[in-house]
Write a protein that holds these residues in place. Structure first.
Motif, PDB file in Angstrom:
ATOM      1  N   ARG A   9      -1.193  -3.153 -19.341  1.00  0.00           N
ATOM      2  CA  ARG A   9       0.258  -3.317 -19.386  1.00  0.00           C
ATOM      3  C   ARG A   9       0.608  -4.813 -19.451  1.00  0.00           C
ATOM      4  N   GLY A  10       1.550  -5.151 -20.319  1.00  0.00           N
ATOM      5  CA  GLY A  10       1.985  -6.534 -20.467  1.00  0.00           C
ATOM      6  C   GLY A  10       1.261  -7.295 -21.559  1.00  0.00           C
ATOM      7  N   GLN A  11       0.113  -6.797 -22.002  1.00  0.00           N
ATOM      8  CA  GLN A  11      -0.619  -7.466 -23.078  1.00  0.00           C
ATOM      9  C   GLN A  11       0.057  -7.201 -24.424  1.00  0.00           C
ATOM     10  N   TRP A  12      -0.324  -8.005 -25.372  1.00  0.00           N
ATOM     11  CA  TRP A  12       0.081  -7.805 -26.757  1.00  0.00           C
ATOM     12  C   TRP A  12      -1.126  -7.248 -27.496  1.00  0.00           C
ATOM     13  N   VAL A  13      -0.890  -6.305 -28.402  1.00  0.00           N
ATOM     14  CA  VAL A  13      -1.985  -5.736 -29.176  1.00  0.00           C
ATOM     15  C   VAL A  13      -1.710  -5.859 -30.663  1.00  0.00           C
ATOM     16  N   LEU A  14      -2.781  -6.017 -31.403  1.00  0.00           N
ATOM     17  CA  LEU A  14      -2.749  -5.926 -32.864  1.00  0.00           C
ATOM     18  C   LEU A  14      -3.273  -4.545 -33.184  1.00  0.00           C
ATOM     19  N   ALA A  15      -2.480  -3.766 -33.920  1.00  0.00           N
ATOM     20  CA  ALA A  15      -2.859  -2.388 -34.213  1.00  0.00           C
ATOM     21  C   ALA A  15      -2.450  -2.019 -35.633  1.00  0.00           C
ATOM     22  N   PHE A  16      -3.151  -1.024 -36.162  1.00  0.00           N
ATOM     23  CA  PHE A  16      -2.745  -0.482 -37.455  1.00  0.00           C
ATOM     24  C   PHE A  16      -1.487   0.345 -37.275  1.00  0.00           C
ATOM     25  N   ASP A  17      -0.568   0.221 -38.228  1.00  0.00           N
ATOM     26  CA  ASP A  17       0.535   1.165 -38.276  1.00  0.00           C
ATOM     27  C   ASP A  17      -0.099   2.518 -38.576  1.00  0.00           C
ATOM     28  N   GLU A  18       0.468   3.586 -38.048  1.00  0.00           N
ATOM     29  CA  GLU A  18      -0.181   4.902 -38.134  1.00  0.00           C
ATOM     30  C   GLU A  18      -0.654   5.315 -39.525  1.00  0.00           C
ATOM     31  N   PRO A  19       0.133   5.146 -40.585  1.00  0.00           N
ATOM     32  CA  PRO A  19      -0.381   5.590 -41.890  1.00  0.00           C
ATOM     33  C   PRO A  19      -1.630   4.862 -42.366  1.00  0.00           C
ATOM     34  N   TYR A  20      -1.875   3.670 -41.842  1.00  0.00           N
ATOM     35  CA  TYR A  20      -3.004   2.856 -42.288  1.00  0.00           C
ATOM     36  C   TYR A  20      -4.199   2.926 -41.348  1.00  0.00           C
ATOM     37  N   GLY A  21      -4.104   3.712 -40.313  1.00  0.00           N
ATOM     38  CA  GLY A  21      -5.133   3.757 -39.277  1.00  0.00           C
ATOM     39  C   GLY A  21      -6.470   4.285 -39.741  1.00  0.00           C
ATOM     40  N   VAL A  52       2.186  -5.652 -34.328  1.00  0.00           N
ATOM     41  CA  VAL A  52       1.921  -6.311 -33.054  1.00  0.00           C
ATOM     42  C   VAL A  52       2.890  -5.722 -32.038  1.00  0.00           C
ATOM     43  N   TYR A  53       2.338  -5.191 -30.956  1.00  0.00           N
ATOM     44  CA  TYR A  53       3.147  -4.521 -29.941  1.00  0.00           C
ATOM     45  C   TYR A  53       2.894  -5.114 -28.564  1.00  0.00           C
ATOM     46  N   ARG A  54       3.922  -5.073 -27.729  1.00  0.00           N
ATOM     47  CA  ARG A  54       3.768  -5.407 -26.306  1.00  0.00           C
ATOM     48  C   ARG A  54       3.579  -4.084 -25.568  1.00  0.00           C
ATOM     49  N   VAL A  55       2.515  -3.991 -24.784  1.00  0.00           N
ATOM     50  CA  VAL A  55       2.142  -2.754 -24.102  1.00  0.00           C
ATOM     51  C   VAL A  55       2.983  -2.562 -22.839  1.00  0.00           C
ATOM     52  N   ASP A  56       3.604  -1.392 -22.738  1.00  0.00           N
ATOM     53  CA  ASP A  56       4.374  -1.034 -21.539  1.00  0.00           C
ATOM     54  C   ASP A  56       3.548  -0.203 -20.564  1.00  0.00           C
ATOM     55  N   ASP A  57       2.731   0.713 -21.098  1.00  0.00           N
ATOM     56  CA  ASP A  57       1.932   1.595 -20.243  1.00  0.00           C
ATOM     57  C   ASP A  57       0.722   2.079 -21.037  1.00  0.00           C
ATOM     58  N   VAL A  58      -0.373   2.339 -20.342  1.00  0.00           N
ATOM     59  CA  VAL A  58      -1.609   2.757 -20.993  1.00  0.00           C
ATOM     60  C   VAL A  58      -2.048   4.108 -20.456  1.00  0.00           C
ATOM     61  N   VAL A  87      -5.777   0.461 -32.182  1.00  0.00           N
ATOM     62  CA  VAL A  87      -5.745  -0.905 -31.646  1.00  0.00           C
ATOM     63  C   VAL A  87      -6.977  -1.674 -32.109  1.00  0.00           C
ATOM     64  N   ILE A  88      -6.730  -2.839 -32.673  1.00  0.00           N
ATOM     65  CA  ILE A  88      -7.791  -3.702 -33.185  1.00  0.00           C
ATOM     66  C   ILE A  88      -8.188  -4.748 -32.150  1.00  0.00           C
ATOM     67  N   ALA A  89      -7.195  -5.326 -31.495  1.00  0.00           N
ATOM     68  CA  ALA A  89      -7.461  -6.381 -30.516  1.00  0.00           C
ATOM     69  C   ALA A  89      -6.306  -6.467 -29.534  1.00  0.00           C
ATOM     70  N   ALA A  90      -6.580  -7.047 -28.383  1.00  0.00           N
ATOM     71  CA  ALA A  90      -5.563  -7.275 -27.364  1.00  0.00           C
ATOM     72  C   ALA A  90      -5.603  -8.735 -26.947  1.00  0.00           C
ATOM     73  N   GLY A  91      -4.435  -9.261 -26.606  1.00  0.00           N
ATOM     74  CA  GLY A  91      -4.357 -10.650 -26.178  1.00  0.00           C
ATOM     75  C   GLY A  91      -3.176 -10.879 -25.270  1.00  0.00           C
ATOM     76  N   THR A  92      -3.038 -12.110 -24.850  1.00  0.00           N
ATOM     77  CA  THR A  92      -1.980 -12.426 -23.892  1.00  0.00           C
ATOM     78  C   THR A  92      -0.677 -12.855 -24.555  1.00  0.00           C
ATOM     79  N   THR A  93      -0.757 -13.280 -25.824  1.00  0.00           N
ATOM     80  CA  THR A  93       0.470 -13.748 -26.473  1.00  0.00           C
ATOM     81  C   THR A  93       0.708 -13.056 -27.811  1.00  0.00           C
ATOM     82  N   ARG A  94       1.940 -12.963 -28.133  1.00  0.00           N
ATOM     83  CA  ARG A  94       2.377 -12.409 -29.421  1.00  0.00           C
ATOM     84  C   ARG A  94       1.833 -13.271 -30.567  1.00  0.00           C
ATOM     85  N   GLU A  95       1.911 -14.579 -30.403  1.00  0.00           N
ATOM     86  CA  GLU A  95       1.492 -15.514 -31.446  1.00  0.00           C
ATOM     87  C   GLU A  95       0.003 -15.374 -31.760  1.00  0.00           C
ATOM     88  N   ALA A  96      -0.801 -15.154 -30.727  1.00  0.00           N
ATOM     89  CA  ALA A  96      -2.245 -14.998 -30.947  1.00  0.00           C
ATOM     90  C   ALA A  96      -2.541 -13.758 -31.783  1.00  0.00           C
TER      91      ALA A  96
END
Length: 151
Positions: A9-21, A52-58, A87-96
């Motif tokens: 929770r609180g992390q930012w993730v890089l993920a595929f949009d569903e149609p491209y997953g 890029v999404y900010r995670v609210d709950d896992v 989800v491809i990767a997770a990080g602490t910032t949106r910019e990353a």
């Protein structure tokens, strides 16, 4: 099965949009498709394919996002519940995560540009000769337009 990327929770993730997953292959194989421009979706932008999404709950197989803070293509339909398998990767910032998205997408674009440049360089002398042969065939096929001596 590909192991899910650890997200909190609180992390930012890089993920595929569903149609491209990754539906028909492992995540690693799916990501290798981006060695070519667009990963197989040549006319799509990085913002359409990757979000890029900010995670609210896992949860075990899904996660919930803050739809107000997501970075996605404006025409995308974004649900607040997303599959963890995208989800491809997770990080602490949106910019990353945006930087990572752009880096992944640029690799294939730059590679495809170099391949195309080399392809055109190699065909540069061949193409005019082949076009000249084709013009001769057209002339020979239509003597009533190009004259009887056309060969």
């Amino acid at each position: 099965m590909t192991e899910f990327v650890h997200i909190e929770r609180g992390q930012w993730v890089l993920a595929f949009d569903e149609p491209y997953g990754p539906y028909v292959s492992e995540m690693s194989k799916h990501l290798e498709m981006f060695a070519a421009r667009g990963g197989g979706w040549d006319s799509c932008r990085a913002t359409e394919i990757f979000h890029v999404y900010r995670v609210d709950d896992v949860k075990p197989k899904t996660y919930f996002i803050d739809t107000e803070e997501s970075v996605a293509h404006p025409r995308s339909y974004i649900k607040d519940r997303q599959p963890r398998s995208h989800v491809i990767a997770a990080g602490t910032t949106r910019e990353a995560m945006i930087d990572l998205r752009d880096k992944i997408f640029a690799i294939g674009s730059e590679t495809s540009d170099r391949i195309e440049a080399e392809m055109y360089r190699r065909v540069e002398r061949f193409a005019p000769k082949e076009r000249a042969k084709a013009i001769k065939k057209i002339h020979a096929s239509l003597p009533h337009i190009f004259g009887k001596d056309a060969k």
